[in-house]
Design an enzyme around this catalytic site. Structure first.
Site, PDB file in Angstrom:
ATOM      1  N   ARG A 183      -3.137  27.494  23.983  1.00 48.85           N
ATOM      2  CA  ARG A 183      -3.404  26.203  23.301  1.00 48.85           C
ATOM      3  C   ARG A 183      -3.995  26.387  21.900  1.00 48.85           C
ATOM      4  NH1 ARG A 183      -0.334  25.804  26.593  1.00 48.85           N
ATOM      5  NH2 ARG A 183      -0.537  24.844  28.618  1.00 48.85           N
ATOM      6  N   SER A 238      -5.169  16.388  29.873  1.00 45.31           N
ATOM      7  CA  SER A 238      -6.328  17.185  30.312  1.00 45.31           C
ATOM      8  C   SER A 238      -7.350  17.254  29.193  1.00 45.31           C
ATOM      9  CB  SER A 238      -5.891  18.606  30.658  1.00 45.31           C
ATOM     10  OG  SER A 238      -4.942  18.560  31.694  1.00 45.31           O
ATOM     11  N   GLU A 313     -10.002  20.567  25.138  1.00 43.60           N
ATOM     12  CA  GLU A 313      -8.676  20.614  24.517  1.00 43.60           C
ATOM     13  C   GLU A 313      -8.482  19.424  23.566  1.00 43.60           C
ATOM     14  OE1 GLU A 313      -5.475  21.424  27.242  1.00 43.60           O
ATOM     15  OE2 GLU A 313      -4.012  20.486  25.929  1.00 43.60           O
TER      16      GLU A 313
HETATM   17  C1  LIG Z   1      -0.546  12.161  29.802  1.00 40.40           C
HETATM   18  C2  LIG Z   1      -0.663  13.397  28.969  1.00 40.40           C
HETATM   19  C3  LIG Z   1      -0.303  14.616  29.478  1.00 40.40           C
HETATM   20  C4  LIG Z   1      -0.389  15.779  28.702  1.00 40.40           C
HETATM   21  N1  LIG Z   1      -0.012  16.957  29.256  1.00 40.40           N
HETATM   22  C5  LIG Z   1      -0.052  18.091  28.507  1.00 40.40           C
HETATM   23  C6  LIG Z   1       0.391  19.340  29.059  1.00 40.40           C
HETATM   24  O1  LIG Z   1       0.837  19.434  30.196  1.00 40.40           O
HETATM   25  N2  LIG Z   1       0.302  20.432  28.260  1.00 40.40           N
HETATM   26  C7  LIG Z   1      -0.165  20.380  26.981  1.00 40.40           C
HETATM   27  O2  LIG Z   1      -0.181  21.421  26.305  1.00 40.40           O
HETATM   28  N3  LIG Z   1      -0.585  19.215  26.436  1.00 40.40           N
HETATM   29  C8  LIG Z   1      -0.551  18.070  27.160  1.00 40.40           C
HETATM   30  N4  LIG Z   1      -0.977  16.888  26.627  1.00 40.40           N
HETATM   31  C9  LIG Z   1      -1.588  16.878  25.279  1.00 40.40           C
HETATM   32  C10 LIG Z   1      -0.604  16.598  24.145  1.00 40.40           C
HETATM   33  O3  LIG Z   1       0.491  15.844  24.606  1.00 40.40           O
HETATM   34  C11 LIG Z   1      -0.096  17.853  23.465  1.00 40.40           C
HETATM   35  O4  LIG Z   1      -1.165  18.584  22.902  1.00 40.40           O
HETATM   36  C12 LIG Z   1       0.925  17.519  22.362  1.00 40.40           C
HETATM   37  O5  LIG Z   1       1.603  18.691  22.019  1.00 40.40           O
HETATM   38  C13 LIG Z   1       0.308  16.905  21.116  1.00 40.40           C
HETATM   39  O6  LIG Z   1       1.364  16.394  20.318  1.00 40.40           O
HETATM   40  P1  LIG Z   1       1.146  15.136  19.351  1.00 40.40           P
HETATM   41  O7  LIG Z   1       2.381  14.931  18.582  1.00 40.40           O
HETATM   42  O8  LIG Z   1       0.686  13.943  20.133  1.00 40.40           O
HETATM   43  O9  LIG Z   1      -0.010  15.654  18.402  1.00 40.40           O
HETATM   44  P2  LIG Z   1      -1.361  14.924  17.974  1.00 40.40           P
HETATM   45  O10 LIG Z   1      -2.155  14.616  19.208  1.00 40.40           O
HETATM   46  O11 LIG Z   1      -1.074  13.810  17.059  1.00 40.40           O
HETATM   47  O12 LIG Z   1      -2.089  16.093  17.176  1.00 40.40           O
HETATM   48  C14 LIG Z   1      -2.626  17.202  17.856  1.00 40.40           C
HETATM   49  C15 LIG Z   1      -2.997  18.260  16.814  1.00 40.40           C
HETATM   50  O13 LIG Z   1      -1.786  18.727  16.233  1.00 40.40           O
HETATM   51  C16 LIG Z   1      -1.829  18.555  14.816  1.00 40.40           C
HETATM   52  N5  LIG Z   1      -0.480  18.230  14.406  1.00 40.40           N
HETATM   53  C17 LIG Z   1       0.281  17.185  14.800  1.00 40.40           C
HETATM   54  N6  LIG Z   1       1.489  17.258  14.232  1.00 40.40           N
HETATM   55  C18 LIG Z   1       1.481  18.370  13.464  1.00 40.40           C
HETATM   56  C19 LIG Z   1       2.431  19.008  12.623  1.00 40.40           C
HETATM   57  N7  LIG Z   1       3.654  18.494  12.461  1.00 40.40           N
HETATM   58  N8  LIG Z   1       2.098  20.148  11.979  1.00 40.40           N
HETATM   59  C20 LIG Z   1       0.853  20.687  12.138  1.00 40.40           C
HETATM   60  N9  LIG Z   1      -0.094  20.131  12.903  1.00 40.40           N
HETATM   61  C21 LIG Z   1       0.221  18.999  13.565  1.00 40.40           C
HETATM   62  C22 LIG Z   1      -2.835  17.430  14.563  1.00 40.40           C
HETATM   63  O14 LIG Z   1      -3.412  17.564  13.282  1.00 40.40           O
HETATM   64  C23 LIG Z   1      -3.840  17.711  15.659  1.00 40.40           C
HETATM   65  O15 LIG Z   1      -4.736  18.719  15.286  1.00 40.40           O
HETATM   66  C24 LIG Z   1      -0.881  15.710  27.384  1.00 40.40           C
HETATM   67  C25 LIG Z   1      -1.250  14.468  26.855  1.00 40.40           C
HETATM   68  C26 LIG Z   1      -1.131  13.322  27.623  1.00 40.40           C
HETATM   69  C27 LIG Z   1      -1.498  11.999  27.030  1.00 40.40           C
END
Ligand SMILES: Cc1cc2nc3c(=O)[nH]c(=O)nc-3n(C[C@H](O)[C@H](O)[C@H](O)COP(=O)(O)OP(=O)(O)OC[C@H]3O[C@@H](n4cnc5c(N)ncnc54)[C@H](O)[C@@H]3O)c2cc1C
Length: 332
Positions: A183, A238, A313
């Site tokens: 992560r 999580s 996380e």
């Molecule tokens: C119901 C649920 C279940 C989930 N299950 C999992 C799971 O099983 N495994 C897991 O790993 N995660 C899980 N997550 C967490 C999350 O979905 C992941 O971390 C996801 O990859 C974040 O993507 P996002 O586009 O929403 O990023 P955001 O939440 O908008 O951003 C997260 C981070 O990434 C950065 N970021 C976003 N886009 C970019 C980009 N293009 N370039 C550089 N940095 C960027 C942001 O600045 C921030 O620091 C879950 C979340 C939810 C709500």
């Protein structure tokens, strides 16, 4: 660097509209657009429609000395109750192209929905993307977080990432430049934005599988997630990362938290989910402060009882746009 908000001065707005046509939004309530449904207003949200627009916006902010931050679908973020003063670049559906570039490789723009990429891979007869089929975020966010499930991370499928640095320069990063760990990636700290990712997966025949087996596995993973995770109340997945030593010793974070009786513990509108103890859900009117206080209380209780300090996380975004682990005493 100036620290005041990228104000709403007409000249600034018209320049931003020129650089990012149709993608400039003022006074956006984060409680309405964020996954946790928490947060005050964001003064300015910019949604670029291409890598070139993303690069032009970053170059402009760099030239002007204006702070800004970059987010994806907000599925891992908790926003301040005071909202956001710097401009916020949100990479979403406006920049979400997915294209097969060879029999085993897919190019996905950063705003592409991760489960959609997993589906495209399956339809191409590839295996290896199943573990992201239920993760509700963008490919950019997934690469930044090295997200995944079933003890996997997207980093292992990355061939290269197209990046945009703080000056607006477009570059290429290979996996060995990305500092992937559990992560973690360099993109959490180095100021570069992932604009697109080339991902490689394995043909099903080479893995001794069939496309319908892969499809069935994805359906099973999604059904499992629906059963295990809270579905109704807004949450960010999580809250705490799994720690291998703690896992072997006492189990995953959810088990440790549950053992201490936290399921159903509430602070204000934030609730430790009775469904899964590693989820903090918004029961309707949770504030960032409620959520940080509950996460901190859980972390401290597990530390006192087990000696393991669980790593958070979920990321907290303060009103100045800085990112922190979602714990008190960060500003809320
Ligand atoms: C119901 C649920 C279940 C989930 N299950 C999992 C799971 O099983 N495994 C897991 O790993 N995660 C899980 N997550 C967490 C999350 O979905 C992941 O971390 C996801 O990859 C974040 O993507 P996002 O586009 O929403 O990023 P955001 O939440 O908008 O951003 C997260 C981070 O990434 C950065 N970021 C976003 N886009 C970019 C980009 N293009 N370039 C550089 N940095 C960027 C942001 O600045 C921030 O620091 C879950 C979340 C939810 C709500």
């Amino acid at each position: 660097m100036r620290t005041e908000p990228a104000s709403t001065a007409p000249a600034l707005l018209s320049e931003l509209e020129r650089l990012c046509p149709g993608g400039v939004f003022q006074g956006v309530p984060l409680a309405q657009i964020s996954r946790w449904r928490i947060g005050g207003p964001a003064d300015l949200v910019l949604r670029p429609g291409s890598i070139e627009e993303l690069a032009a916006l970053r170059a402009f902010f760099h030239r002007e000395g204006l702070p800004h931050l970059v987010i994806g679908a907000t599925t891992n973020l908790l926003f301040s109750d005071a909202g956001l003063r710097p401009a916020c670049i949100q990479i979403d559906q406006r920049m979400a192209g997915i294209e097969a570039v060879s029999q085993t490789e897919i190019d996905a723009q950063a705003g592409a929905w991760a489960p959609r990429v997993a589906r495209v891979a399956m339809q191409m007869g590839l295996t290896g993307a199943e573990h992201v089929c239920g993760i509700p975020g963008t490919i950019g966010g997934l690469v930044c977080m090295n997200g995944g499930s079933q003890r996997k991370g997207i980093g292992s499928a990355l061939v290269e990432a197209v990046t945009v640095d703080e000056t607006g320069a477009i570059g290429i990063r290979r996996p060995e430049d990305c500092g992937f760990a559990y992560r973690r990636s360099v993109f959490q700290d180095n100021g570069e934005v992932v604009a697109a990712a080339r991902l490689r997966f394995e043909p099903v025949e080479e893995a001794g599988r069939t496309r319908s087996e892969v499809r069935r596995e994805m359906l099973r993973i999604m059904a499992d997630r629906r059963r295990k995770f809270p579905q109704k109340e807004p949450n960010c997945g999580s809250v705490f990362k799994s720690n291998p030593a703690m896992y072997d010793d006492i189990g995953p974070p959810g088990a440790a938290i549950e053992k201490l009786g936290f399921k159903g513990r509430r602070i204000g509108g934030a609730l430790c989910s009775p469904h899964h103890a590693n989820f903090v859900v918004n029961t309707g009117a949770a504030t960032a402060h409620d959520t940080l206080a509950l996460i901190t209380e859980i972390r401290d209780a597990v530390l006192a009882s087990t000696g393991y300090e669980m790593e958070v996380e979920a990321r907290y975004v303060a009103q100045d746009g800085s990112f922190h682990p979602a714990l008190l005493p960060a500003e809320a």
